[in-house]
Design a protein around this motif. Structure first.
Motif, PDB file in Angstrom:
ATOM      1  N   GLU A   9     -48.457-119.742  77.995  1.00  7.35           N
ATOM      2  CA  GLU A   9     -48.286-119.315  76.607  1.00  7.35           C
ATOM      3  C   GLU A   9     -47.159-118.294  76.496  1.00  7.35           C
ATOM      4  O   GLU A   9     -46.296-118.405  75.624  1.00  7.35           O
ATOM      5  N   HIS A  10     -47.135-117.346  77.400  1.00  5.82           N
ATOM      6  CA  HIS A  10     -46.072-116.334  77.380  1.00  5.82           C
ATOM      7  C   HIS A  10     -44.729-116.933  77.762  1.00  5.82           C
ATOM      8  O   HIS A  10     -43.692-116.504  77.262  1.00  5.82           O
ATOM      9  N   SER A  11     -44.747-117.905  78.619  1.00  3.48           N
ATOM     10  CA  SER A  11     -43.512-118.582  78.983  1.00  3.48           C
ATOM     11  C   SER A  11     -42.925-119.298  77.774  1.00  3.48           C
ATOM     12  O   SER A  11     -41.712-119.264  77.537  1.00  3.48           O
ATOM     13  N   ILE A  12     -43.806-119.930  76.991  1.00  3.33           N
ATOM     14  CA  ILE A  12     -43.359-120.601  75.766  1.00  3.33           C
ATOM     15  C   ILE A  12     -42.805-119.579  74.787  1.00  3.33           C
ATOM     16  O   ILE A  12     -41.746-119.776  74.189  1.00  3.33           O
ATOM     17  N   GLU A  13     -43.502-118.465  74.634  1.00  3.69           N
ATOM     18  CA  GLU A  13     -43.024-117.406  73.743  1.00  3.69           C
ATOM     19  C   GLU A  13     -41.670-116.879  74.215  1.00  3.69           C
ATOM     20  O   GLU A  13     -40.777-116.623  73.398  1.00  3.69           O
ATOM     21  N   LEU A  14     -41.534-116.719  75.503  1.00  2.00           N
ATOM     22  CA  LEU A  14     -40.276-116.235  76.066  1.00  2.00           C
ATOM     23  C   LEU A  14     -39.158-117.226  75.781  1.00  2.00           C
ATOM     24  O   LEU A  14     -38.051-116.836  75.394  1.00  2.00           O
ATOM     25  N   THR A  15     -39.439-118.503  75.925  1.00  2.00           N
ATOM     26  CA  THR A  15     -38.437-119.534  75.637  1.00  2.00           C
ATOM     27  C   THR A  15     -38.048-119.475  74.159  1.00  2.00           C
ATOM     28  O   THR A  15     -36.864-119.568  73.821  1.00  2.00           O
ATOM     29  N   GLY A  40     -40.254-106.798  76.742  1.00  2.00           N
ATOM     30  CA  GLY A  40     -41.699-106.584  76.671  1.00  2.00           C
ATOM     31  C   GLY A  40     -42.473-107.805  77.131  1.00  2.00           C
ATOM     32  O   GLY A  40     -43.435-107.700  77.889  1.00  2.00           O
ATOM     33  N   VAL A  41     -42.040-108.968  76.664  1.00  2.00           N
ATOM     34  CA  VAL A  41     -42.695-110.218  77.083  1.00  2.00           C
ATOM     35  C   VAL A  41     -42.510-110.427  78.569  1.00  2.00           C
ATOM     36  O   VAL A  41     -43.441-110.807  79.289  1.00  2.00           O
ATOM     37  N   LEU A  42     -41.298-110.152  79.054  1.00  2.00           N
ATOM     38  CA  LEU A  42     -41.019-110.311  80.484  1.00  2.00           C
ATOM     39  C   LEU A  42     -41.908-109.377  81.308  1.00  2.00           C
ATOM     40  O   LEU A  42     -42.488-109.800  82.315  1.00  2.00           O
ATOM     41  N   GLU A  43     -42.051-108.132  80.847  1.00  2.00           N
ATOM     42  CA  GLU A  43     -42.910-107.189  81.569  1.00  2.00           C
ATOM     43  C   GLU A  43     -44.363-107.679  81.560  1.00  2.00           C
ATOM     44  O   GLU A  43     -45.054-107.621  82.587  1.00  2.00           O
ATOM     45  N   THR A  44     -44.807-108.188  80.411  1.00  2.00           N
ATOM     46  CA  THR A  44     -46.165-108.735  80.315  1.00  2.00           C
ATOM     47  C   THR A  44     -46.350-109.887  81.284  1.00  2.00           C
ATOM     48  O   THR A  44     -47.362-109.974  81.979  1.00  2.00           O
ATOM     49  N   LEU A  45     -45.352-110.777  81.340  1.00  2.00           N
ATOM     50  CA  LEU A  45     -45.428-111.918  82.257  1.00  2.00           C
ATOM     51  C   LEU A  45     -45.479-111.446  83.705  1.00  2.00           C
ATOM     52  O   LEU A  45     -46.226-111.993  84.517  1.00  2.00           O
ATOM     53  N   GLN A  46     -44.670-110.436  84.008  1.00  2.00           N
ATOM     54  CA  GLN A  46     -44.676-109.916  85.379  1.00  2.00           C
ATOM     55  C   GLN A  46     -46.034-109.293  85.712  1.00  2.00           C
ATOM     56  O   GLN A  46     -46.558-109.488  86.814  1.00  2.00           O
ATOM     57  N   ASN A  47     -46.600-108.574  84.756  1.00  2.00           N
ATOM     58  CA  ASN A  47     -47.929-107.983  84.975  1.00  2.00           C
ATOM     59  C   ASN A  47     -48.978-109.070  85.166  1.00  2.00           C
ATOM     60  O   ASN A  47     -49.842-108.977  86.043  1.00  2.00           O
ATOM     61  N   GLN A  48     -48.889-110.119  84.352  1.00  2.00           N
ATOM     62  CA  GLN A  48     -49.855-111.209  84.478  1.00  2.00           C
ATOM     63  C   GLN A  48     -49.659-111.962  85.790  1.00  2.00           C
ATOM     64  O   GLN A  48     -50.629-112.407  86.391  1.00  2.00           O
ATOM     65  N   GLU A  49     -48.408-112.085  86.191  1.00  2.00           N
ATOM     66  CA  GLU A  49     -48.159-112.730  87.482  1.00  2.00           C
ATOM     67  C   GLU A  49     -48.795-111.900  88.601  1.00  2.00           C
ATOM     68  O   GLU A  49     -49.422-112.449  89.511  1.00  2.00           O
ATOM     69  N   GLN A  50     -48.660-110.574  88.525  1.00  2.00           N
ATOM     70  CA  GLN A  50     -49.273-109.704  89.521  1.00  2.00           C
ATOM     71  C   GLN A  50     -50.795-109.842  89.493  1.00  2.00           C
ATOM     72  O   GLN A  50     -51.448-109.907  90.534  1.00  2.00           O
TER      73      GLN A  50
END
Length: 134
Positions: free
Chosen positions: A103-109, A28-38
Motif C-alpha cells: 500500500e505504501h509502495s503504491i502511495e509512493l509511486t 515521510g512515506v519513504l521513512e515509513t516504508l523503511q520503518n515498516q521494512e525494519q
C-alpha cells in the motif's frame, strides 16, 4: 512583460513550494516504508527464532515420545496444533506487513508521479515563458 514575469515568478515560487511539500511527503512515506521494512525484518527474525525453538522442542518431544507409546499420538497432535497455530499467526503478521508495504509502495509511486507531473508542468511553463520573452 514585467507583470507577466512577476506572475510567472510567483507561480514558480508556488510550484517550488508545492514541489518541496511533495518532497517532504515523499521523504515521510519513504521513512515509513523503511520503518515498516525494519518491522518486517524483526517479525521475520522472531518467526525464525520461534520456528527454531519449535523445532528444538519438537526434537525433544520426539525423543521423549519414543519411550511413551500410550501418549505419543496425543502429544504429537497437540504439538502440531501449536506449530500450525504459530505458523498461521506469523504468516498472518507477515501478510499484513506485506499488504501495508504494498500500500505504501503504491502511495509512493503515486507521489512520484505527481512530483514528475508538477516538474513537467513547471518545465513547460518555463518553455512558454522563454518563448514569450523571445
Amino acid at each position: 512583460v514585467k507583470a507577466e514575469l512577476a506572475k510567472v515568478s510567483e507561480e514558480n515560487l508556488s510550484n517550488a513550494q508545492n514541489m518541496q511539500d511533495m518532497e517532504k511527503m515523499y521523504e515521510g512515506v519513504l521513512e515509513t516504508l523503511q520503518n515498516q521494512e525494519q518491522e518486517m525484518l524483526e517479525v521475520k527474525e522472531t518467526h525464525e527464532t520461534v520456528m527454531a525453538d519449535l523445532k528444538a522442542e519438537c526434537m525433544n518431544l520426539s525423543a521423549d515420545l519414543r519411550t511413551k507409546n500410550e501418549s505419543e499420538v496425543i502429544l504429537k497432535e497437540e504439538h502440531n496444533i501449536k506449530v500450525k497455530k504459530l505458523e498461521d499467526e506469523v504468516k498472518t503478521q507477515v501478510q499484513e506487513m506485506s499488504d501495508v508495504l504494498l500500500e505504501h509502495s503504491i502511495e509512493l509511486t503515486d507521489l512520484k508521479q505527481r512530483y514528475l507531473t508538477l516538474e513537467s508542468e513547471e518545465q513547460e511553463k518555463q518553455k512558454q515563458l522563454l518563448a514569450k520573452l523571445q
